[in-house]
Design a protein around this motif. Structure first.
Motif, PDB file in Angstrom:
ATOM      1  N   UNK A  43      75.548  62.851  57.458  1.00 53.40           N
ATOM      2  CA  UNK A  43      75.164  63.814  58.404  1.00 53.40           C
ATOM      3  C   UNK A  43      75.857  65.058  58.077  1.00 53.40           C
ATOM      4  N   UNK A  44      75.393  66.230  58.717  1.00 53.69           N
ATOM      5  CA  UNK A  44      76.046  67.523  58.402  1.00 53.69           C
ATOM      6  C   UNK A  44      77.280  67.889  59.493  1.00 53.69           C
ATOM      7  N   UNK A  45      78.161  68.261  58.991  1.00 52.98           N
ATOM      8  CA  UNK A  45      79.379  68.770  59.874  1.00 52.98           C
ATOM      9  C   UNK A  45      79.719  70.200  59.811  1.00 52.98           C
ATOM     10  N   UNK A  46      80.183  70.689  60.631  1.00 46.37           N
ATOM     11  CA  UNK A  46      80.821  72.055  60.617  1.00 46.37           C
ATOM     12  C   UNK A  46      82.262  72.182  60.770  1.00 46.37           C
ATOM     13  N   UNK A  47      83.124  72.841  60.124  1.00 43.82           N
ATOM     14  CA  UNK A  47      84.418  72.856  60.519  1.00 43.82           C
ATOM     15  C   UNK A  47      84.979  74.386  60.399  1.00 43.82           C
ATOM     16  N   UNK A  48      85.458  74.851  61.654  1.00 43.99           N
ATOM     17  CA  UNK A  48      85.738  76.474  61.814  1.00 43.99           C
ATOM     18  C   UNK A  48      86.849  76.494  60.722  1.00 43.99           C
ATOM     19  N   UNK A  49      86.962  77.762  60.122  1.00 45.75           N
ATOM     20  CA  UNK A  49      87.720  78.146  59.092  1.00 45.75           C
ATOM     21  C   UNK A  49      89.277  78.578  59.842  1.00 45.75           C
ATOM     22  N   UNK A  50      89.283  78.821  60.945  1.00 43.75           N
ATOM     23  CA  UNK A  50      90.515  79.495  61.914  1.00 43.75           C
ATOM     24  C   UNK A  50      91.060  78.260  62.449  1.00 43.75           C
ATOM     25  N   UNK A  51      90.761  77.040  62.034  1.00 45.20           N
ATOM     26  CA  UNK A  51      91.177  75.787  62.826  1.00 45.20           C
ATOM     27  C   UNK A  51      90.520  75.315  63.682  1.00 45.20           C
ATOM     28  N   UNK A  52      90.748  74.027  64.116  1.00 40.61           N
ATOM     29  CA  UNK A  52      89.955  73.217  65.047  1.00 40.61           C
ATOM     30  C   UNK A  52      89.056  71.990  64.604  1.00 40.61           C
ATOM     31  N   UNK A  53      88.667  71.188  65.441  1.00 42.60           N
ATOM     32  CA  UNK A  53      88.100  69.998  64.968  1.00 42.60           C
ATOM     33  C   UNK A  53      86.778  70.107  64.263  1.00 42.60           C
ATOM     34  N   UNK A  54      86.401  69.219  63.406  1.00 44.96           N
ATOM     35  CA  UNK A  54      85.034  69.585  62.995  1.00 44.96           C
ATOM     36  C   UNK A  54      83.954  68.881  63.736  1.00 44.96           C
ATOM     37  N   UNK A  55      82.756  69.465  63.700  1.00 49.90           N
ATOM     38  CA  UNK A  55      81.688  69.011  64.685  1.00 49.90           C
ATOM     39  C   UNK A  55      80.654  68.496  64.034  1.00 49.90           C
ATOM     40  N   UNK A  56      80.205  67.418  64.412  1.00 48.41           N
ATOM     41  CA  UNK A  56      78.930  66.814  63.970  1.00 48.41           C
ATOM     42  C   UNK A  56      77.755  67.785  64.467  1.00 48.41           C
ATOM     43  N   UNK A  57      76.831  68.121  63.694  1.00 55.51           N
ATOM     44  CA  UNK A  57      75.681  69.071  63.821  1.00 55.51           C
ATOM     45  C   UNK A  57      74.592  68.311  64.307  1.00 55.51           C
ATOM     46  N   UNK A  58      74.510  67.005  64.156  1.00 58.58           N
ATOM     47  CA  UNK A  58      73.322  66.233  64.801  1.00 58.58           C
ATOM     48  C   UNK A  58      72.225  66.237  63.843  1.00 58.58           C
ATOM     49  N   UNK A  59      72.219  66.468  62.628  1.00 58.03           N
ATOM     50  CA  UNK A  59      71.220  66.388  61.461  1.00 58.03           C
ATOM     51  C   UNK A  59      71.787  65.400  60.719  1.00 58.03           C
ATOM     52  N   UNK A  60      71.086  64.245  60.551  1.00 59.71           N
ATOM     53  CA  UNK A  60      71.651  63.130  59.470  1.00 59.71           C
ATOM     54  C   UNK A  60      70.502  62.771  58.644  1.00 59.71           C
ATOM     55  N   UNK A  61      70.699  61.868  57.669  1.00 63.36           N
ATOM     56  CA  UNK A  61      69.618  61.371  56.705  1.00 63.36           C
ATOM     57  C   UNK A  61      70.230  60.131  55.987  1.00 63.36           C
ATOM     58  N   UNK A  62      69.408  58.932  56.062  1.00 59.60           N
ATOM     59  CA  UNK A  62      69.870  57.983  55.446  1.00 59.60           C
ATOM     60  C   UNK A  62      70.043  57.989  53.909  1.00 59.60           C
ATOM     61  N   UNK A  63      69.546  59.229  53.430  1.00 62.39           N
ATOM     62  CA  UNK A  63      69.773  59.300  52.035  1.00 62.39           C
ATOM     63  C   UNK A  63      71.045  60.085  51.826  1.00 62.39           C
ATOM     64  N   UNK A  64      71.451  60.311  50.486  1.00 67.10           N
ATOM     65  CA  UNK A  64      72.410  61.207  50.228  1.00 67.10           C
ATOM     66  C   UNK A  64      72.386  62.595  50.425  1.00 67.10           C
ATOM     67  N   UNK A  65      73.153  63.330  51.144  1.00 61.94           N
ATOM     68  CA  UNK A  65      72.651  64.746  51.283  1.00 61.94           C
ATOM     69  C   UNK A  65      73.498  65.462  50.211  1.00 61.94           C
ATOM     70  N   UNK A  66      72.796  66.362  49.541  1.00 58.66           N
ATOM     71  CA  UNK A  66      73.338  67.157  48.333  1.00 58.66           C
ATOM     72  C   UNK A  66      72.921  68.579  48.563  1.00 58.66           C
ATOM     73  N   UNK A  67      73.837  69.462  47.815  1.00 63.57           N
ATOM     74  CA  UNK A  67      73.492  70.901  47.771  1.00 63.57           C
ATOM     75  C   UNK A  67      73.010  71.695  48.982  1.00 63.57           C
ATOM     76  N   UNK A  68      73.676  71.686  49.850  1.00 66.05           N
ATOM     77  CA  UNK A  68      73.212  72.496  51.159  1.00 66.05           C
ATOM     78  C   UNK A  68      73.246  73.744  50.818  1.00 66.05           C
ATOM     79  N   UNK A  69      72.427  74.619  51.489  1.00 64.31           N
ATOM     80  CA  UNK A  69      72.301  75.912  51.479  1.00 64.31           C
ATOM     81  C   UNK A  69      71.747  76.657  52.795  1.00 64.31           C
TER      82      UNK A  69
END
Length: 102
Positions: A43-69
């Motif tokens: 799944x894709x996750x987002x983490x704030x650079x100023x601190x705080x918990x990581x958040x699951x974005x709710x976008x997932x795949x049974x495949x390996x996710x590579x090279x996000x842009x």
């Protein structure tokens, strides 16, 4: 100075997973497979650079996710999905983050 944004002892990421900045440069997007068991989803996750918990974005795949842009306008996320016995494919997700007012 460098600092840790996210740490997970169960993280099973890949050197190919990659990272992407959000357009406002306030967060980093990354792919995370929290469980290495057969059939685990990535799944894709987002983490704030100023601190705080990581958040699951709710976008997932049974495949390996590579090279996000993320496109410059912030409305689309592109990545390669590979593995799971299928041929590699390029995927696009639209409107995955709320637009920020300018």
């Amino acid at each position: 100075p460098s600092r840790t944004l996210f740490r997970d002892v169960n993280f099973t990421g890949s050197r190919y997973s990659g990272l992407a900045w959000t357009n406002d440069k306030r967060s980093v997007i990354f792919a995370r497979t929290p469980d290495a068991s057969a059939g685990a989803t990535t799944a894709f996750w987002k983490v704030p650079v100023d601190g705080g918990p990581a958040e699951n974005l709710g976008i997932s795949s049974p495949r390996m996710i590579r090279f996000p842009s993320i496109d410059p306008k912030g409305g689309r996320l592109m990545f390669e999905g590979a593995g799971g016995g299928a041929e590699p494919a390029i995927w696009v997700v639209e409107n995955f983050l709320p637009r920020t007012p300018r």
